[in-house]
Design a protein around this motif. Structure first.
Motif, PDB file in Angstrom:
ATOM      1  N   HIS A  23     -55.604   2.711  -9.799  1.00  0.00           N
ATOM      2  CA  HIS A  23     -54.713   3.478  -8.913  1.00  0.00           C
ATOM      3  C   HIS A  23     -55.253   4.881  -8.666  1.00  0.00           C
ATOM      4  CE1 HIS A  23     -51.181   0.731 -10.335  1.00  0.00           C
ATOM      5  NE2 HIS A  23     -51.866   0.204  -9.338  1.00  0.00           N
ATOM      6  N   CYS A  24     -55.769   5.488  -9.728  1.00  0.00           N
ATOM      7  CA  CYS A  24     -56.261   6.869  -9.650  1.00  0.00           C
ATOM      8  C   CYS A  24     -57.450   6.972  -8.688  1.00  0.00           C
ATOM      9  CB  CYS A  24     -56.654   7.324 -11.050  1.00  0.00           C
ATOM     10  SG  CYS A  24     -57.309   8.976 -11.128  1.00  0.00           S
TER      11      CYS A  24
ATOM     12  N   VAL B  67     -62.255  12.114 -11.017  1.00  0.00           N
ATOM     13  CA  VAL B  67     -62.558  11.450  -9.741  1.00  0.00           C
ATOM     14  C   VAL B  67     -62.828  12.494  -8.653  1.00  0.00           C
ATOM     15  CG1 VAL B  67     -61.691   9.873  -7.970  1.00  0.00           C
ATOM     16  CG2 VAL B  67     -61.200   9.412 -10.372  1.00  0.00           C
ATOM     17  N   GLN B  68     -62.031  13.561  -8.631  1.00  0.00           N
ATOM     18  CA  GLN B  68     -62.242  14.593  -7.605  1.00  0.00           C
ATOM     19  C   GLN B  68     -63.599  15.268  -7.787  1.00  0.00           C
ATOM     20  OE1 GLN B  68     -58.700  17.007  -7.994  1.00  0.00           O
ATOM     21  NE2 GLN B  68     -57.563  15.750  -6.512  1.00  0.00           N
TER      22      GLN B  68
ATOM     23  N   ALA C 141     -56.292   6.434  -5.146  1.00  0.00           N
ATOM     24  CA  ALA C 141     -55.503   7.568  -4.632  1.00  0.00           C
ATOM     25  C   ALA C 141     -56.397   8.673  -4.092  1.00  0.00           C
ATOM     26  CB  ALA C 141     -54.599   8.112  -5.740  1.00  0.00           C
ATOM     27  N   GLN C 142     -57.636   8.754  -4.597  1.00  0.00           N
ATOM     28  CA  GLN C 142     -58.567   9.781  -4.110  1.00  0.00           C
ATOM     29  C   GLN C 142     -59.433   9.252  -2.972  1.00  0.00           C
ATOM     30  OE1 GLN C 142     -58.229  12.890  -5.102  1.00  0.00           O
ATOM     31  NE2 GLN C 142     -56.548  12.104  -6.383  1.00  0.00           N
TER      32      GLN C 142
ATOM     33  N   ASP D 239     -59.675  10.171 -14.781  1.00  0.00           N
ATOM     34  CA  ASP D 239     -58.410  10.799 -14.385  1.00  0.00           C
ATOM     35  C   ASP D 239     -58.646  11.498 -13.048  1.00  0.00           C
ATOM     36  OD1 ASP D 239     -59.743  13.166 -14.949  1.00  0.00           O
ATOM     37  OD2 ASP D 239     -58.767  13.464 -16.881  1.00  0.00           O
ATOM     38  N   THR D 240     -57.607  12.084 -12.518  1.00  0.00           N
ATOM     39  CA  THR D 240     -57.711  12.664 -11.172  1.00  0.00           C
ATOM     40  C   THR D 240     -58.781  13.741 -11.110  1.00  0.00           C
ATOM     41  OG1 THR D 240     -55.404  12.173 -10.748  1.00  0.00           O
ATOM     42  CG2 THR D 240     -56.411  13.846  -9.350  1.00  0.00           C
ATOM     43  N   ASP D 241     -58.837  14.590 -12.117  1.00  0.00           N
ATOM     44  CA  ASP D 241     -59.833  15.665 -12.132  1.00  0.00           C
ATOM     45  C   ASP D 241     -61.257  15.081 -12.105  1.00  0.00           C
ATOM     46  OD1 ASP D 241     -60.819  18.420 -12.567  1.00  0.00           O
ATOM     47  OD2 ASP D 241     -61.477  17.564 -14.480  1.00  0.00           O
TER      48      ASP D 241
END
Ligand code: SF4
Length: 352
Positions: A146-147, A106-107, A150-151, A102-104
């Protein structure tokens, strides 16, 4: 200058699932151990010494990296931070499940030097995924691709043609969907049935038949060509010998130590046939291709030239740095024929 990959196989770590085809302990040859700080640092320095100055990429293969507890991920990535800062290591890649992204996540990975995430997509068909016991659907894979994109990270998709319920058409659609979703590269691992897995039980009970070698080559040829036409790299075809996969662990399936080369050689063979069909049965004076593709063009044991016929066997395939990697030329006394494996290839869909 190409990168050098420093591989660490982290086995079954982080994975709460038991996919029907998988025994990560067999693939990695290690029953669940994680490399420690000293091992990571020493291995990177050893590879650095033999890298010839090429940039290093550390890769954590196997398992489900982003599902590991954060402190475990930190333990693996922590030793790399000073090496990233002083330039010893250029980048890090990890592999994981689509539903563990999820975004968290990946970041966090990006802050720790991860630049590439490989996703075990396996198939983009929900029925195939369910029969394989994956525990996620195709939509989860699309969302994960996509996730990661996006990062701003690079994303790869691993596909397993030949799973239960799969067909060449479904495999092709799976590839097309991961490409459409934005995958930067793919790995193709035609199914190999490993001892001790649920798939081995099904095979031995006569409930499942994997792709044979010839079927796997034909299907991977179609997939490779499709990816090439889309401009997406296929970075690997078939399990690597150095993944510790011993011969007695393999029960059945599409397995060959040089599977990728066999597949690429088939593409060149098709082009050789195509060019030969316009030659009136006369062998050219010379066949030329890009230097990096000579062995693919000739085929293993000169197999491509042998299959063309006796008059072709004495021919040498000569390197020509001015040709594109996908090109072949036939040189005659007064003319030259040229073709590429990407655009001069028409009948492949009918062969699978
Ligand atoms: S999710 Fe990955 S590591 Fe876990 S069982 Fe399935 S293939 Fe193996």
């Amino acid at each position: 200058m190409g990168r050098v990959t420093v591989p660490f196989f982290i086995s079954h770590q982080g994975c709460p699932h038991t996919c029907v085809f998988c025994d990560q302990r067999v693939i990695s040859g290690a029953a669940g151990s994680l490399p420690g700080r000293a091992e990571i640092t020493e291995k990177v320095h050893a590879w650095r010494r033999s890298s010839g100055g090429r940039p290093l990429e550390v890769a954590f293969f196997g398992g489900t990296f982003s599902a590991l507890p954060r402190e475990t991920q930190e333990r693996l990535l922590g030793p790399l931070q000073p090496l990233l800062q002083d330039g010893t290591v250029a980048s890090v890649r990890i592999s994981t499940r689509p539903d563990a992204i999820d975004t968290d996540a990946v970041q966090w990975l990006a802050r720790h030097g991860v630049r590439t995430i490989e996703l075990g997509v396996q198939s983009m068909d929900d029925n195939v995924l369910e029969a394989a016991g994956r525990g996620h659907d195709a939509a989860a894979s699309e969302a994960a691709i996509h996730c990661v994109k996006a990062q701003g990270l690079s994303v790869g998709a691993q596909l397993l043609p030949g799973l239960p319920g799969d067909t060449p058409e479904i495999s092709l659609r799976s590839l097309e969907r991961v490409i459409a979703a934005g995958a930067d590269f793919v790995r193709l691992y035609p199914v190999v049935v490993l001892a001790g897995t649920e798939l081995a039980r099904r095979f031995q009970a006569g409930e499942y038949q994997p792709l044979g070698l010839d079927e796997g080559i034909a299907l991977c040829k179609l997939l490779l060509l499709t990816a090439m036409r889309a401009g997406v790299d296929v970075v690997r075809i078939g399990l690597q010998a150095d993944e510790g996969l011993s011969a007695d662990a393999v029960v059945a399936g599409c397995r060959h130590p040089a599977l990728g080369q066999l597949v690429r050689s088939e593409l060149y063979f098709d082009l050789l046939c195509r060019l030969a069909s316009g030659s009136g049965g006369v062998a050219p004076l010379a066949i030329r291709c890009h230097p990096s593709r000579v062995s693919d063009c000739v085929g293993q044991g000169r197999g491509n030239l042998r299959r063309l016929g006796e008059q072709w066997v004495p021919l040498k395939v000569r390197p020509n740095i001015h040709l594109q990697p996908e090109e072949i030329t036939f040189d005659y006394v007064d003319h030259r024929m040229r073709g590429t494996i990407v655009t001069d290839h028409y009948s492949i869909l009918n062969e699978v």
